[in-house]
Design a protein around this motif. Sequence first.
Motif, PDB file in Angstrom:
ATOM      1  N   PHE A 178       0.857  -1.191   0.000  1.00 24.14           N
ATOM      2  CA  PHE A 178       0.000   0.000   0.000  1.00 24.14           C
ATOM      3  C   PHE A 178       0.893   1.242   0.000  1.00 24.14           C
ATOM      4  O   PHE A 178       1.746   1.395   0.874  1.00 24.14           O
ATOM      5  N   HIS A 179       0.697   2.123  -0.958  1.00 24.72           N
ATOM      6  CA  HIS A 179       1.585   3.282  -1.123  1.00 24.72           C
ATOM      7  C   HIS A 179       0.955   4.595  -0.688  1.00 24.72           C
ATOM      8  O   HIS A 179       1.624   5.628  -0.701  1.00 24.72           O
ATOM      9  N   GLY A 180      -0.330   4.593  -0.340  1.00 25.63           N
ATOM     10  CA  GLY A 180      -0.998   5.835   0.009  1.00 25.63           C
ATOM     11  C   GLY A 180      -1.385   6.631  -1.221  1.00 25.63           C
ATOM     12  O   GLY A 180      -1.302   6.149  -2.353  1.00 25.63           O
ATOM     13  N   PHE A 181      -1.818   7.858  -1.002  1.00 18.54           N
ATOM     14  CA  PHE A 181      -2.314   8.725  -2.079  1.00 18.54           C
ATOM     15  C   PHE A 181      -1.140   9.373  -2.802  1.00 18.54           C
ATOM     16  O   PHE A 181      -0.227   9.918  -2.173  1.00 18.54           O
ATOM     17  N   LYS A 182      -1.146   9.332  -4.124  1.00 17.76           N
ATOM     18  CA  LYS A 182      -0.074   9.932  -4.928  1.00 17.76           C
ATOM     19  C   LYS A 182      -0.673  10.811  -6.023  1.00 17.76           C
ATOM     20  O   LYS A 182      -1.771  10.547  -6.518  1.00 17.76           O
ATOM     21  N   THR A 183       0.063  11.840  -6.407  1.00 15.97           N
ATOM     22  CA  THR A 183      -0.371  12.722  -7.495  1.00 15.97           C
ATOM     23  C   THR A 183       0.823  13.055  -8.386  1.00 15.97           C
ATOM     24  O   THR A 183       1.964  12.706  -8.075  1.00 15.97           O
ATOM     25  N   GLY A 184       0.528  13.732  -9.480  1.00 13.53           N
ATOM     26  CA  GLY A 184       1.580  14.265 -10.339  1.00 13.53           C
ATOM     27  C   GLY A 184       2.530  13.217 -10.871  1.00 13.53           C
ATOM     28  O   GLY A 184       2.152  12.099 -11.216  1.00 13.53           O
ATOM     29  N   SER A 185       3.829  13.587 -10.925  1.00  8.12           N
ATOM     30  CA  SER A 185       4.848  12.694 -11.495  1.00  8.12           C
ATOM     31  C   SER A 185       5.003  11.417 -10.678  1.00  8.12           C
ATOM     32  O   SER A 185       5.331  10.361 -11.234  1.00  8.12           O
ATOM     33  N   ASP A 186       4.761  11.498  -9.369  1.00  5.89           N
ATOM     34  CA  ASP A 186       4.848  10.287  -8.535  1.00  5.89           C
ATOM     35  C   ASP A 186       3.827   9.249  -8.992  1.00  5.89           C
ATOM     36  O   ASP A 186       4.135   8.060  -9.093  1.00  5.89           O
ATOM     37  N   LEU A 187       2.605   9.708  -9.290  1.00  6.85           N
ATOM     38  CA  LEU A 187       1.560   8.796  -9.750  1.00  6.85           C
ATOM     39  C   LEU A 187       1.868   8.267 -11.148  1.00  6.85           C
ATOM     40  O   LEU A 187       1.741   7.064 -11.414  1.00  6.85           O
ATOM     41  N   ILE A 188       2.293   9.163 -12.038  1.00  5.65           N
ATOM     42  CA  ILE A 188       2.605   8.748 -13.409  1.00  5.65           C
ATOM     43  C   ILE A 188       3.697   7.677 -13.422  1.00  5.65           C
ATOM     44  O   ILE A 188       3.659   6.739 -14.223  1.00  5.65           O
ATOM     45  N   ASN A 189       4.660   7.778 -12.521  1.00  5.20           N
ATOM     46  CA  ASN A 189       5.732   6.777 -12.466  1.00  5.20           C
ATOM     47  C   ASN A 189       5.195   5.392 -12.117  1.00  5.20           C
ATOM     48  O   ASN A 189       5.722   4.382 -12.586  1.00  5.20           O
ATOM     49  N   PHE A 190       4.146   5.337 -11.293  1.00  5.50           N
ATOM     50  CA  PHE A 190       3.527   4.039 -10.995  1.00  5.50           C
ATOM     51  C   PHE A 190       2.931   3.431 -12.258  1.00  5.50           C
ATOM     52  O   PHE A 190       3.090   2.238 -12.523  1.00  5.50           O
ATOM     53  N   TYR A 191       2.233   4.269 -13.045  1.00  3.33           N
ATOM     54  CA  TYR A 191       1.671   3.781 -14.304  1.00  3.33           C
ATOM     55  C   TYR A 191       2.772   3.287 -15.241  1.00  3.33           C
ATOM     56  O   TYR A 191       2.658   2.226 -15.859  1.00  3.33           O
ATOM     57  N   LYS A 192       3.841   4.075 -15.354  1.00  2.85           N
ATOM     58  CA  LYS A 192       4.911   3.745 -16.300  1.00  2.85           C
ATOM     59  C   LYS A 192       5.625   2.451 -15.924  1.00  2.85           C
ATOM     60  O   LYS A 192       6.041   1.687 -16.792  1.00  2.85           O
ATOM     61  N   ASN A 193       5.775   2.212 -14.630  1.00  2.00           N
ATOM     62  CA  ASN A 193       6.522   1.042 -14.176  1.00  2.00           C
ATOM     63  C   ASN A 193       5.678  -0.223 -14.080  1.00  2.00           C
ATOM     64  O   ASN A 193       6.212  -1.331 -13.999  1.00  2.00           O
ATOM     65  N   ALA A 194       4.357  -0.056 -14.088  1.00  2.00           N
ATOM     66  CA  ALA A 194       3.478  -1.224 -13.955  1.00  2.00           C
ATOM     67  C   ALA A 194       3.420  -2.014 -15.259  1.00  2.00           C
ATOM     68  O   ALA A 194       3.548  -1.457 -16.349  1.00  2.00           O
ATOM     69  N   ASN A 195       3.215  -3.317 -15.120  1.00  4.22           N
ATOM     70  CA  ASN A 195       3.000  -4.170 -16.296  1.00  4.22           C
ATOM     71  C   ASN A 195       1.523  -4.273 -16.659  1.00  4.22           C
ATOM     72  O   ASN A 195       1.166  -4.466 -17.811  1.00  4.22           O
ATOM     73  N   ILE A 196       0.686  -4.144 -15.657  1.00  5.33           N
ATOM     74  CA  ILE A 196      -0.768  -4.217 -15.888  1.00  5.33           C
ATOM     75  C   ILE A 196      -1.468  -3.397 -14.813  1.00  5.33           C
ATOM     76  O   ILE A 196      -1.021  -3.360 -13.658  1.00  5.33           O
ATOM     77  N   ASN A 197      -2.526  -2.705 -15.192  1.00  2.27           N
ATOM     78  CA  ASN A 197      -3.321  -1.924 -14.247  1.00  2.27           C
ATOM     79  C   ASN A 197      -4.698  -2.574 -14.152  1.00  2.27           C
ATOM     80  O   ASN A 197      -5.254  -2.976 -15.172  1.00  2.27           O
TER      81      ASN A 197
END
Length: 397
Positions: free
Chosen positions: A277-296
């Motif tokens: 669990f990473h908590g609430f993220k916004t901006g570039s921090d959130l985008i990095n999660f999308y970029k690094n994930a293999n599947i959402n």
Amino acid sequence: MKICLISNLYPPCILGGAEVVVEKVAENLAIKGHEVVVITTSYDEETVETVNSVKVYRVNPLNVYKVCDHPKKHSFMKPIWHTIDLWNIQAYKILKSILERENPDIVHIHNFKGFSLSAFQVVKKLNLPLVFTAHDYSLICMRANLLNSSGNICDTPSALCSVYNKIQKNLVDNKPDVVIAPSKFVINKLKSEGLFENIETVKVPLGIGIEDKKEDKDYVTIDILYVGALSEHKGVHILINAFKNLKYENITLHIVGKGNDEYKFKQIAKGDKRIVFHGFKTGSDLINFYKNANINVVPSIWYDNSPMVIYESLMCGTPVIGSRIGGIPELIENGYNGFLFEAGNAGELEKILESVIENPSKLKELENGALKSVQKYSMENHINKLIEIYESLILAN
């Protein structure tokens, strides 16, 4: 054009995706040279400020509490708030005063709770062209999500809800000149309740900035992502249960967000160190999660409209596994940019996850499909469509 956007919330006060959408629309309209005014509610003092070339009025219509406090208020207070918010005379006067002062060419109402349905009447009283975007089901559900008190989809509204919805329908029907929604599902749902039968309705998908290229992904560990509210109707428990049944060691489930059911979900996940669990993220921090994930994964068990998390994920070249419910299937093409599964069916979700974990080559194909499919959802296309609607109404007025 001079365009006025009315939205109950506007950044930095954020409770959901709608207010972020309004901010992006306002700022992109301003970039194109239009004069943009936003009327929203204030958490503190009433102010008028200019933010990124957008003039923002933050006002405080009288009620028992402010809009931003709604999620944390006790359930016995909410019916009182909603009753006052059916038609708020003070909100009417505030909006009338600002609209007369600004004299816009067109008004676009987004989420209206907090301004009440008087917002629609005051615009028509001033004979201004009116566009309404339905971000949720507020006009046919007090909770706005078509869920009952047990968290299940409400097929039969209570007598109280039926009366409330009838009043709303009488106050708003035939007021907008055009009704917009990001999904056809929402438009059809509103029409099935007898709303906007004689009004032009248009599906306008959300707009998003498009990335130039896809990030190279790592397939040694398969990173599975959930982004959104930690609330039961979002189906996070479905995802956690499906994930826990997977026996692979090279997988991680990243959960990003906050919400009332966070503790419950952490208890379900307890003991599985692969769930973070990473908590609430916004901006570039959130985008990095999308970029690094293999599947959402978007495991909603409610009639989700057109989740921004899907657009954001596809933008980053990350395919999406989503529930076959609401407007979600309008964004996901099975086997091309992701997969669909029956809402609430953890077993089916588990099988899909198992399939993509064992076939990284399939993931790469889905990534290409994700990037191709998101091109039509560019912010440029979204803004151009809005301008086309605005101009046609102004011309007709």
